[in-house]
Design an enzyme around this catalytic site. Structure first.
Site, PDB file in Angstrom:
ATOM      1  N   GLU A  36       7.727 -10.409 -29.046  1.00  0.00           N
ATOM      2  CA  GLU A  36       8.192  -9.095 -28.568  1.00  0.00           C
ATOM      3  C   GLU A  36       7.248  -8.009 -29.095  1.00  0.00           C
ATOM      4  OE1 GLU A  36      12.252  -8.478 -29.697  1.00  0.00           O
ATOM      5  OE2 GLU A  36      13.011  -9.923 -28.230  1.00  0.00           O
ATOM      6  N   ARG A  93      -0.167  -5.508  -4.661  1.00  0.00           N
ATOM      7  CA  ARG A  93      -0.178  -6.375  -3.476  1.00  0.00           C
ATOM      8  C   ARG A  93       1.238  -6.804  -3.081  1.00  0.00           C
ATOM      9  NH1 ARG A  93      -4.975 -10.247  -5.483  1.00  0.00           N
ATOM     10  NH2 ARG A  93      -4.027  -9.696  -7.475  1.00  0.00           N
ATOM     11  N   GLN A  94       2.218  -6.492  -3.923  1.00  0.00           N
ATOM     12  CA  GLN A  94       3.627  -6.722  -3.553  1.00  0.00           C
ATOM     13  C   GLN A  94       4.183  -5.341  -3.221  1.00  0.00           C
ATOM     14  OE1 GLN A  94       4.815  -9.981  -3.617  1.00  0.00           O
ATOM     15  NE2 GLN A  94       6.633  -9.230  -2.570  1.00  0.00           N
ATOM     16  N   HIS A 126      -4.061  -0.195  -4.058  1.00  0.00           N
ATOM     17  CA  HIS A 126      -4.290  -1.231  -3.048  1.00  0.00           C
ATOM     18  C   HIS A 126      -3.837  -0.802  -1.648  1.00  0.00           C
ATOM     19  CE1 HIS A 126      -5.004  -5.039  -1.281  1.00  0.00           C
ATOM     20  NE2 HIS A 126      -3.739  -5.202  -0.975  1.00  0.00           N
ATOM     21  N   LYS A 188     -10.515 -10.242   8.469  1.00  0.00           N
ATOM     22  CA  LYS A 188     -10.089 -11.345   7.597  1.00  0.00           C
ATOM     23  C   LYS A 188      -8.628 -11.706   7.846  1.00  0.00           C
ATOM     24  CE  LYS A 188      -8.650 -10.534   3.191  1.00  0.00           C
ATOM     25  NZ  LYS A 188      -8.755 -10.043   1.819  1.00  0.00           N
ATOM     26  N   ARG A 190      -5.559 -13.831   5.892  1.00  0.00           N
ATOM     27  CA  ARG A 190      -5.211 -14.576   4.671  1.00  0.00           C
ATOM     28  C   ARG A 190      -4.314 -15.749   5.055  1.00  0.00           C
ATOM     29  NH1 ARG A 190      -5.958 -14.333  -0.518  1.00  0.00           N
ATOM     30  NH2 ARG A 190      -7.017 -12.323  -0.441  1.00  0.00           N
ATOM     31  N   ASP A 214     -15.295  -4.584  -2.197  1.00  0.00           N
ATOM     32  CA  ASP A 214     -13.857  -4.726  -1.983  1.00  0.00           C
ATOM     33  C   ASP A 214     -13.134  -3.963  -3.094  1.00  0.00           C
ATOM     34  OD1 ASP A 214     -11.526  -5.561  -0.807  1.00  0.00           O
ATOM     35  OD2 ASP A 214     -11.897  -7.698  -1.043  1.00  0.00           O
ATOM     36  N   GLY A 221     -12.443 -15.511  -3.197  1.00  0.00           N
ATOM     37  CA  GLY A 221     -12.463 -16.137  -1.872  1.00  0.00           C
ATOM     38  C   GLY A 221     -12.876 -15.162  -0.773  1.00  0.00           C
ATOM     39  N   THR A 222     -12.358 -13.952  -0.823  1.00  0.00           N
ATOM     40  CA  THR A 222     -12.663 -12.952   0.213  1.00  0.00           C
ATOM     41  C   THR A 222     -14.151 -12.620   0.225  1.00  0.00           C
ATOM     42  OG1 THR A 222     -10.461 -12.020  -0.035  1.00  0.00           O
ATOM     43  CG2 THR A 222     -12.128 -10.587   0.962  1.00  0.00           C
TER      44      THR A 222
HETATM   45  C1  R5P Z   1      -6.724  -7.906  -0.303  1.00  0.00           C
HETATM   46  O1  R5P Z   1      -6.292  -7.374   0.706  1.00  0.00           O
HETATM   47  C2  R5P Z   1      -7.636  -7.215  -1.257  1.00  0.00           C
HETATM   48  O2  R5P Z   1      -8.194  -6.066  -0.715  1.00  0.00           O
HETATM   49  C3  R5P Z   1      -8.729  -8.123  -1.729  1.00  0.00           C
HETATM   50  O3  R5P Z   1      -9.540  -8.454  -0.618  1.00  0.00           O
HETATM   51  C4  R5P Z   1      -8.183  -9.370  -2.344  1.00  0.00           C
HETATM   52  O4  R5P Z   1      -7.177  -9.082  -3.271  1.00  0.00           O
HETATM   53  C5  R5P Z   1      -9.272 -10.162  -3.005  1.00  0.00           C
HETATM   54  O5  R5P Z   1      -8.717 -11.334  -3.473  1.00  0.00           O
HETATM   55  P1  R5P Z   1      -9.573 -12.654  -3.601  1.00  0.00           P
HETATM   56  O6  R5P Z   1     -10.734 -12.333  -4.486  1.00  0.00           O
HETATM   57  O7  R5P Z   1      -8.610 -13.613  -4.255  1.00  0.00           O
HETATM   58  O8  R5P Z   1      -9.959 -13.108  -2.246  1.00  0.00           O
END
Ligand code: R5P
Length: 288
Positions: A36, A93-94, A126, A188, A190, A214, A221-222
């Site tokens: 804690e 992202r949520q 984001h 893109k 996902r 980005d 991955g993106t």
């Molecule tokens: C997603 O919409 C964000 O803008 C990034 O493209 C994403 O979070 C990148 O994540 P990763 O590196 O896992 O592809």
């Protein structure tokens, strides 16, 4: 004004305090044996305006709890205005309820931050609509000109900026504005976390130094999908930039191993590629 830094932003907050000629707030942060968190504000804050700088990055929940503890304690200590600065707004992202019953994490966090804040600012949130979760004056600062300035001193040959998805296009445009060059984006889809599919597209990049940018690099991955598409078009070199380097796993080695010449990020999150400081952006936001 007194600038307090949470565990995730010690260097950045000190830089901000120094840049402002402001006092750097003293806080004792420890962990009890069971994990804690214990926190004590050691500076005299009564009646003084304060800013608290803390990113909601790994370990997300610990940094978030620390931020909320700090804000609540400062409010109890009768400070003047409290400005909360979250350079990386984790859980962004949520941002909506994708399925019934799911938490909208970024809304819950906003609700709790503003309970003890008078103003809020973040860097390249984001999704823009996250700012609407705040009822207090809020700013979403844009780090793209700072990325642009970084690439400007790299003296690239005919630069061209590419966003790996449409959401990152404003960032690409911010950089291309500084470099006075063209920008474009890829489409893109996902498939699942860490797995994306990017649709091929032709760009006029033969022999040019390309920048792929980005907001976040997480699994990489993106960015990797974008690199693969650009490489097939005989670009001179491929430079990668992002604002928030989450960098899960061995992503930097992976990107270099797959054709990136340079990978750079800001210090909204501390990492081995955080060469660009956002302190000037935050200093301006705190003084304007
Ligand atoms: C997603 O919409 C964000 O803008 C990034 O493209 C994403 O979070 C990148 O994540 P990763 O590196 O896992 O592809």
């Amino acid at each position: 004004m007194i600038i307090f830094g949470g565990s995730s932003c010690q260097t950045l907050s000190k830089e901000i305090a120094d840049g402002l000629g402001a006092e750097f707030g003293q806080v004792t942060i420890k962990k009890f044996p069971d994990g804690e968190r214990f926190l004590r504000v050691d500076s005299e804050v009564k009646g003084k305006d304060v800013a608290v700088v803390q990113s909601i990055c790994k370990p997300h929940d610990e940094n978030l709890v620390e931020l909320l503890f700090l804000l609540d304690t400062l409010r109890d200590m009768d400070t003047g205005k409290i400005t909360t600065v979250v350079p990386y707004y984790g859980y962004g992202r949520q941002d909506k309820r994708f399925n019934k019953g799911e938490v909208i994490s970024s809304k819950t966090i906003a609700k709790h931050i503003q309970m003890n804040s008078d103003e809020f600012c973040t860097v390249n949130v984001h999704e823009k609509h996250i700012m609407d979760f705040f009822d207090i004056p809020s700013k979403d600062l844009d780090a793209s000109p700072l990325l642009g300035e970084y690439f400007a001193i790299c003296e690239l040959e005919s630069p061209f900026v590419i966003a790996p998805d449409k959401g990152a296009l404003p960032l690409a445009q911010g950089i291309s504005k500084v470099l006075k060059c063209d920008s474009d984006y890829l489409e893109k889809t996902r498939i699942k976390p860490g797995k994306v599919e990017t649709h091929p597209k032709s760009f006029d990049v033969e022999g040019k130094d390309v920048i792929v940018v980005d907001d976040i690099i997480d699994s990489g991955g993106t960015i990797l999908e974008a690199i693969k598409i650009i490489q097939k078009q005989n670009a001179g070199s491929i430079h990668v930039g992002c604002v928030h380097p989450i960098l899960t796993g061995n992503v930097i080695t992976w990107l270099f191993g797959n054709g990136a010449t340079d990978v750079v990020a800001t210090n909204t999150i501390n990492s081995q590629i955080s060469f660009i400081t956002v302190s000037s952006l935050i200093i301006d936001a705190l003084t304007l």
